[in-house]
Design a protein around this motif. Structure first.
Motif, PDB file in Angstrom:
ATOM      1  N   GLN A 155      -4.629   0.147  -0.928  1.00  0.00           N
ATOM      2  CA  GLN A 155      -4.639  -0.498   0.388  1.00  0.00           C
ATOM      3  C   GLN A 155      -5.472  -1.776   0.358  1.00  0.00           C
ATOM      4  OE1 GLN A 155      -6.281   1.832   3.637  1.00  0.00           O
ATOM      5  NE2 GLN A 155      -4.883   0.875   5.082  1.00  0.00           N
ATOM      6  N   TYR A 156      -4.886  -2.876   0.827  1.00  0.00           N
ATOM      7  CA  TYR A 156      -5.607  -4.146   0.888  1.00  0.00           C
ATOM      8  C   TYR A 156      -6.850  -3.959   1.766  1.00  0.00           C
ATOM      9  CZ  TYR A 156      -6.373  -9.172   1.471  1.00  0.00           C
ATOM     10  OH  TYR A 156      -6.918 -10.440   1.475  1.00  0.00           O
ATOM     11  N   CYS A 198      -1.245  -9.164   0.623  1.00  0.00           N
ATOM     12  CA  CYS A 198      -1.731  -7.782   0.547  1.00  0.00           C
ATOM     13  C   CYS A 198      -0.983  -6.944  -0.487  1.00  0.00           C
ATOM     14  CB  CYS A 198      -1.644  -7.114   1.913  1.00  0.00           C
ATOM     15  SG  CYS A 198       0.015  -7.109   2.616  1.00  0.00           S
ATOM     16  N   THR A 218     -10.512   7.788  -3.183  1.00  0.00           N
ATOM     17  CA  THR A 218     -10.402   6.419  -2.679  1.00  0.00           C
ATOM     18  C   THR A 218     -11.629   5.600  -3.047  1.00  0.00           C
ATOM     19  OG1 THR A 218      -9.057   7.249  -0.827  1.00  0.00           O
ATOM     20  CG2 THR A 218      -9.993   5.036  -0.611  1.00  0.00           C
ATOM     21  N   LYS A 270      -8.350  -3.303   6.030  1.00  0.00           N
ATOM     22  CA  LYS A 270      -8.359  -2.134   6.898  1.00  0.00           C
ATOM     23  C   LYS A 270      -9.700  -1.412   6.798  1.00  0.00           C
ATOM     24  CE  LYS A 270      -4.152  -2.990   8.087  1.00  0.00           C
ATOM     25  NZ  LYS A 270      -3.869  -3.561   9.438  1.00  0.00           N
ATOM     26  N   ALA A 311      -2.514   8.729   1.367  1.00  0.00           N
ATOM     27  CA  ALA A 311      -1.279   8.003   1.074  1.00  0.00           C
ATOM     28  C   ALA A 311      -0.198   8.864   0.426  1.00  0.00           C
ATOM     29  CB  ALA A 311      -1.592   6.797   0.182  1.00  0.00           C
ATOM     30  N   TYR A 366      -4.759   6.099   4.490  1.00  0.00           N
ATOM     31  CA  TYR A 366      -5.809   5.581   3.614  1.00  0.00           C
ATOM     32  C   TYR A 366      -5.539   6.042   2.190  1.00  0.00           C
ATOM     33  CZ  TYR A 366      -7.987  10.166   3.100  1.00  0.00           C
ATOM     34  OH  TYR A 366      -8.236  11.478   2.770  1.00  0.00           O
ATOM     35  N   PHE A 415       0.807  -1.216   0.000  1.00  0.00           N
ATOM     36  CA  PHE A 415       0.000   0.000   0.000  1.00  0.00           C
ATOM     37  C   PHE A 415       0.847   1.276   0.000  1.00  0.00           C
ATOM     38  CE2 PHE A 415      -2.575   2.816   3.068  1.00  0.00           C
ATOM     39  CZ  PHE A 415      -3.043   3.598   2.037  1.00  0.00           C
ATOM     40  N   ILE A 416       1.437   1.610   1.138  1.00  0.00           N
ATOM     41  CA  ILE A 416       2.147   2.882   1.259  1.00  0.00           C
ATOM     42  C   ILE A 416       3.394   2.901   0.390  1.00  0.00           C
ATOM     43  CG2 ILE A 416       3.311   4.441   2.848  1.00  0.00           C
ATOM     44  CD1 ILE A 416       1.496   3.380   5.068  1.00  0.00           C
TER      45      ILE A 416
END
Length: 279
Positions: A122-123, A54, A248, A126, A156, A118, A27-28
């Motif tokens: 992102q998997y 992920c 998002t 969360k 992010a 966020y 993600f990040i």
């Protein structure tokens, strides 16, 4: 890169620097890689990732053909059993380990700690992507306990920019908090997402899309954070919540299945008994 995936002539000698990003398909880190490639076209950015559940290389499709980008897939040494230490303890232990190299050998390390992050990539295990995905599939948001627990949410790309600021201006041996003043409780978050995705007009309509389940153990009320040290380096968050959450929501509408096991992430956590709820 050469056709066989090896280093080409430029990779061996023409890049000004080489930067290794571990877990770059996650993600990040995927946002960090994209920012690095944009800001440093004369750097070679190497992404080392084992591609766990992920991670997804689709997070980096937009930059995969860049001449200054290299991906390497690599798996940790097999272990007979998984670690069982609590998450927070493992984070603290890793920080101590890293900083010990600075104290003992002056190895140039920097530790960062961030608020909840966020955004796209992102998997969906969360809270924000999970709630979005559930609502987009006409399923209820599952809230652990009362939902009064509050979290600070950072977009992010703001976090990626923070890392680049620290990379350029941070002092070795320091710890930098990457935080934001924007805070929202979990129940507020659920109601806002219901309103945005389901376009509800009343409180009673909102409640139709929310269900409470048993609370998680040690579910902290909040995580206050002071980021003044990072602000002195010139960083501040830029993406407002209204803009970030809209982007998002739109991203998950089109990209939820970037992960082959994404549906499994929508089950409540941690008790298996809760899996019967909120389906």
């Amino acid at each position: 890169m050469s056709a066989d995936g090896g280093w080409n002539e430029r990779a061996r000698g023409e890049f000004k620097k080489r930067l290794l990003v571990t877990g770059g398909a996650g993600f990040i880190a995927s946002h960090v890689i994209i920012c690095l490639l944009e800001r440093y076209p004369d750097y070679l950015i190497i992404n080392l990732d084992k591609l766990d559940y992920c991670a997804s290389l689709k997070n980096l499709q937009s930059v995969s053909n860049r001449t200054n980008y290299k991906f390497i897939q690599e798996f940790n040494e097999a272990s007979p059993k998984l670690p069982t230490n609590p998450y927070a303890a493992s984070k603290a232990a890793s920080e101590c380990t890293v900083l010990s190299y600075w104290e003992s050998f002056r190895f140039p390390v920097i530790v960062t700690r961030s608020s909840n992050v966020y955004g796209p990539h992102q998997y969906p295990e969360k809270v924000i992507p999970k709630f979005i995905a559930l609502l987009q599939r006409n399923r209820k948001c599952c809230i652990h306990g009362t939902g009064v627990q509050a979290r600070h949410f950072l977009y992010a790309t703001d976090v990626a920019e923070a890392f680049l600021t620290i990379l350029e201006k941070g002092e070795p041996g320091e710890i930098y908090n990457v935080g934001t003043k924007f805070e929202m409780s979990v129940i507020q978050l659920a109601k806002e997402l219901v309103h945005l995705i389901k376009e509800t007009a009343s409180e009673s309509e909102l409640e139709l899309w929310i269900e409470h389940v048993s609370d998680r153990p040690s579910n902290d009320l909040n995580y206050p954070m002071n980021s003044k040290k990072l602000h002195r380096l010139g960083w501040k968050p830029k993406v407002a919540w209204e803009e970030g959450i809209r982007k998002t929501i739109e991203w998950y509408q089109e990209n939820f299945y970037n992960w082959p096991n994404a549906e499994k992430a929508l089950a409540p956590f941690p008790s298996s008994a809760l899996n019967k709820s909120c389906q």
